[in-house]
Scaffold this motif. Structure first.
Motif, PDB file in Angstrom:
ATOM      1  N   MET A   1     -37.070  11.686 -19.342  1.00  9.70           N
ATOM      2  CA  MET A   1     -35.629  11.496 -19.189  1.00  9.70           C
ATOM      3  C   MET A   1     -34.905  12.814 -19.420  1.00  9.70           C
ATOM      4  N   ASP A  98     -38.568  16.721 -17.663  1.00 13.47           N
ATOM      5  CA  ASP A  98     -37.907  15.455 -17.957  1.00 13.47           C
ATOM      6  C   ASP A  98     -36.929  15.541 -19.124  1.00 13.47           C
ATOM      7  N   LYS A 127     -28.145   9.924 -12.243  1.00 13.10           N
ATOM      8  CA  LYS A 127     -28.691   8.750 -12.920  1.00 13.10           C
ATOM      9  C   LYS A 127     -29.930   8.222 -12.202  1.00 13.10           C
ATOM     10  N   SER A 128     -29.953   8.338 -10.877  1.00 12.63           N
ATOM     11  CA  SER A 128     -31.133   7.891 -10.130  1.00 12.63           C
ATOM     12  C   SER A 128     -32.331   8.782 -10.402  1.00 12.63           C
ATOM     13  N   ASN A 130     -32.996   9.790 -13.337  1.00 10.91           N
ATOM     14  CA  ASN A 130     -33.307   9.496 -14.746  1.00 10.91           C
ATOM     15  C   ASN A 130     -32.641  10.463 -15.720  1.00 10.91           C
ATOM     16  N   ASN A 132     -29.519  10.917 -18.396  1.00  8.95           N
ATOM     17  CA  ASN A 132     -28.425  10.351 -19.171  1.00  8.95           C
ATOM     18  C   ASN A 132     -27.256  11.323 -19.104  1.00  8.95           C
TER      19      ASN A 132
END
Length: 268
Positions: A1, A98, A127-128, A130, A132
């Motif tokens: 993320m 990530d 957001k697609s 990943n 925040n």
């Protein structure tokens, strides 16, 4: 993320200065962040540019080739960015891991975060992938000199909140330039009845019901609040960064580091 800040606000509110100060603060703290320039008209930077929209499209080129003025050319550039979310932006984002932290320094045209869908679609793309995302909305504290300007600033911030539908941290920037901080302090923790009284004194009676509705939105529902930023104080930058990190849950997914247990350590 991944994690991202979308830094927005009116022109001259101190967005780029905030980004450069944040970069220096994180560099001193041994923390890695990447600043992304989304302003096709920008020319000079006080921070290393990790990604630059000017590699895709440049404001001066658009103005020269299409004969547009500055505002029209900027909107054209941002729409070009929107058309290239799946190509240019995706390729750029693939260069980051990530858990990387990106800070997007945006242009100051209020259309972008008021009613034009460019930034909203940009956020949806992040957001697609990943990420925040938290919106950081900057407002120049030197313009918050009376209740009418304060309410105007609140409504502009609220409009961006409704448009983007993201966690928001609203910042009163340039607090280091404010000579009388008492004039600003009452707007950080505003009292509804005091604001309403001041607003009614400045406006005609036919606006009293509207004034009450606006004050109720700010006071009773706590929709908008501001955090002061004084760039002279590292503690001020750190406090705001911690607020943003909390909004995007930065660090909560980090692996817990466990030290190997050695029974002999007990005897030491």
């Amino acid at each position: 993320m991944g994690y991202a800040q979308l830094v927005i606000g009116p022109a001259g509110s101190g967005k780029s200065t905030y980004c450069s100060s944040l970069y220096r603060h994180c560099e001193t703290a041994g923390r890695s962040i990447n600043i992304v320039n989304l302003d096709p008209a920008a020319e000079q930077f006080d921070y290393p540019v990790a990604m630059d929209i000017r590699e895709l499209i440049c404001l001066d080129d658009v103005m020269e080739e299409l004969g547009l003025g500055p505002n029209g050319a900027l909107m054209y550039c941002m729409e070009e960015l929107e058309d290239n979310l799946d190509d240019w932006l995706t390729d750029e984002l693939d260069n980051y891991m990530d858990d990387d932290y990106l800070v997007f320094d945006c242009p100051g045209q209020i259309e972008l975060f008021q009613h034009v869908p460019v930034l909203r679609n940009f956020v949806e793309h992040l957001k697609s992938k990943n990420f925040n995302v938290c919106v950081v909305y900057l407002l120049d504290s030197q313009f918050i000199t009376d209740v009418t300007k304060f309410i105007s600033g609140c409504m502009a911030s609220l409009s961006a909140m409704v448009q983007l539908e993201l966690p928001h941290v609203n910042i009163l920037s340039k607090m280091d330039l404010v000579t009388n901080k008492r004039d600003i302090g009452k707007y950080l923790n505003p009292q509804g009845q005091v604001l309403l009284s001041e607003l009614n004194q400045r406006m005609a009676p036919q606006f009293f019901k509207l004034n009450k509705a606006l004050i109720d939105l700010v006071d009773q529902y706590s929709m908008v609040s501001f955090v002061p930023l004084d760039l002279r104080k590292e503690s001020s930058i750190q406090y705001i960064l911690s607020q943003i990190d909390n909004c995007i849950q930065y660090g909560e997914d980090a692996d817990v580091k466990v030290k190997d247990f050695d029974p002999e350590d007990i005897d030491d």
